[in-house]
Motif scaffolding. Structure first.
Motif, short mmCIF file in Angstrom:
data_model
loop_
_atom_site.label_atom_id
_atom_site.label_comp_id
_atom_site.label_asym_id
_atom_site.label_seq_id
_atom_site.Cartn_x
_atom_site.Cartn_y
_atom_site.Cartn_z
N ALA A 291 9.64 6.04 -5.95
CA ALA A 291 10.31 7.26 -5.48
C ALA A 291 9.47 8.48 -5.87
O ALA A 291 9.28 9.42 -5.08
CB ALA A 291 11.71 7.35 -6.07
N LYS A 292 8.92 8.46 -7.08
CA LYS A 292 8.09 9.60 -7.54
C LYS A 292 6.82 9.71 -6.68
O LYS A 292 6.40 10.79 -6.29
CB LYS A 292 7.71 9.40 -9.01
N GLU A 293 6.20 8.54 -6.42
CA GLU A 293 4.98 8.54 -5.59
C GLU A 293 5.28 9.08 -4.19
O GLU A 293 4.51 9.85 -3.63
CB GLU A 293 4.41 7.11 -5.47
N ILE A 294 6.43 8.66 -3.63
CA ILE A 294 6.79 9.11 -2.27
C ILE A 294 6.98 10.63 -2.27
O ILE A 294 6.49 11.33 -1.37
CB ILE A 294 8.06 8.36 -1.78
N GLU A 295 7.68 11.13 -3.29
CA GLU A 295 7.90 12.59 -3.36
C GLU A 295 6.57 13.33 -3.43
O GLU A 295 6.33 14.31 -2.72
CB GLU A 295 8.74 12.93 -4.60
N LYS A 296 5.69 12.80 -4.30
CA LYS A 296 4.40 13.45 -4.53
C LYS A 296 3.57 13.45 -3.24
O LYS A 296 2.96 14.45 -2.87
CB LYS A 296 3.65 12.66 -5.63
N ARG A 297 3.57 12.32 -2.55
CA ARG A 297 2.65 12.18 -1.41
C ARG A 297 3.22 12.72 -0.09
O ARG A 297 2.46 13.07 0.80
CB ARG A 297 2.26 10.71 -1.22
N ASP B 276 0.87 -1.16 0.00
CA ASP B 276 0.00 0.00 0.00
C ASP B 276 0.92 1.23 0.00
O ASP B 276 1.70 1.42 0.94
CB ASP B 276 -0.85 -0.09 1.28
N VAL B 277 0.84 2.05 -1.04
CA VAL B 277 1.77 3.19 -1.15
C VAL B 277 1.60 4.15 0.03
O VAL B 277 2.58 4.69 0.55
CB VAL B 277 1.57 3.95 -2.49
N ASP B 278 0.36 4.31 0.51
CA ASP B 278 0.15 5.21 1.64
C ASP B 278 0.85 4.68 2.89
O ASP B 278 1.41 5.46 3.66
CB ASP B 278 -1.35 5.38 1.92
#
Ligand code: F6P
Length: 342
Positions: free
Chosen positions: A254-260, A198-200
């Motif tokens: 990495a992009k998702e982490i930066e965005k979120r 789960d990315v969150d």
């Protein structure tokens, strides 16, 4: 007896140690002669071979790769593949084949041996450690060592810049390299193909790590998948055994982490570095013992079997048993690592 040897599939450290042990024991103890087939199944398929005697295997124990070359050639898909292999063996008076490979290469050996009377003995290899019937495959320990060293190094640069470092390791269907190197390297998140993530939740672990004033290290297997997404592919191509080519989940994450989270993140993809170079002492030991026992199996004409590690013993199992299903990470083992997440 004349015995053929081939190495197929993705290379891995320790292949040469097997070849050396097979030839040394086979010539010295049993008086056998050896033929090395080039580039996996392509060798017997196309009749491409090299002489393999004791001088040919001198000095190769610590060398990575394989002196015989490797490929992912699938003879079951080639025109008259089985017939051509049988013809090559008959022409060269080769009475047995030692097949050193992973799931795919050994899957072919099982079919040839069980259904077509080609006398094969298998030796399990793969950095992924995902072959059933053996506790470990050689190559895995070396790959874990390389990944762990990389993680150790990434900790210091991550902390200097207080940014997230995502490390992508190999492991198409099994997360063994990610799990072992992640634990050994003190990763704060480990993602494996066996458990969708789960990315969150990953972002929550990242944030909590920053709160403790440390920079997070996220280790992901190339085959790890988000709960609501799919495998990240390198391109759309398939190899001759029908596997997709992976790589990219690290960059995506990495992009998702930066965005979120708003935190800076970078990715390191270890790729084939994990497969290259000299084998660890453990892999040399295991590969050597596999080679010694494989040549015993050939000598006793115990075909259709594969050598395997059980505890500290080398045993023989049907090749088909080892290739019937993949050895994946048990949920309990993964849960154990969860103590260190975040
Ligand atoms: O099977 C071993 C392995 O290294 C996998 O971990 C990886 O997905 C694959 O091989 C890469 O294959 P290739 O050599 O075709 O790049």
């Amino acid at each position: 007896m004349r015995v053929g040897v081939l190495t197929g599939g993705g290379d891995c450290p320790g292949l040469n140690a097997v070849i050396r042990a097979v030839v040394r024991k086979g010539v010295q103890e049993y008086g056998h002669e050896f033929v090395g087939y080039r580039d996996g199944w392509r060798g017997p398929l196309e009749g491409r071979s090299v002489p393999l005697d004791i001088p040919a295997v001198r000095g190769i124990l610590p060398r990575g790769g394989t002196v015989l070359g490797s490929s992912r050639t699938n003879p079951l898909k080639a025109e008259n593949g089985i017939r051509r292999i049988k013809d090559t063996l008959a022409r060269q008076e080769v009475e047995a084949l030692i097949v050193i490979g992973g799931e795919d290469t050994l899957g072919v050996a099982a079919r040839l041996s069980d259904e077509h009377g080609v006398p094969c003995v298998g030796v399990p290899k793969t950095i992924d450690n995902d072959l059933s019937a053996t506790d470990y495959t050689f190559g895995f320990d070396t790959a874990v060592g390389i990944a762990t060293e990389a993680i150790d190094r990434l900790h210091t640069t991550a902390e200097s810049h207080m940014r997230v470092l995502v490390v992508e390791v190999m492991g198409r269907h099994a997360g063994w390299i990610a799990l072992h190197s992640g634990l050994a390297g003190g990763a704060n998140v480990i993602l494996i193909p066996e458990q969708r993530f789960d990315v969150d939740q990953v972002c929550a672990w990242v944030t909590s790590r920053f709160r403790a004033s440390y920079a997070p290290i996220v280790v992901t297997a190339e085959g790890a998948m988000p709960k609501d997404g799919d495998l990240v592919l390198k391109d759309g191509t398939l190899d001759p055994f029908g596997h997709v080519r992976l790589s990219g989940v690290g960059e995506w994450l990495a992009k998702e982490i930066e965005k979120r989270t708003g935190e800076e993140a970078r990715t390191t993809v270890l790729g084939h570095v994990q497969r290259g170079g000299t084998p660890s002492a453990f892999d040399r030991w295991l590969a050597t013992r596999f080679g010694l026992h494989a040549v015993d199996a050939v000598h006793e004409r115990d075909f259709g079997t594969m050598v395997a590690l059980r505890g500290t013993d080398i045993v023989r199992v049907p090749i088909a048993e080892a290739t019937a299903r993949l050895k994946t990470v048990d949920p309990g083992l993964y849960e154990e690592a969860g103590v260190f997440f975040g």
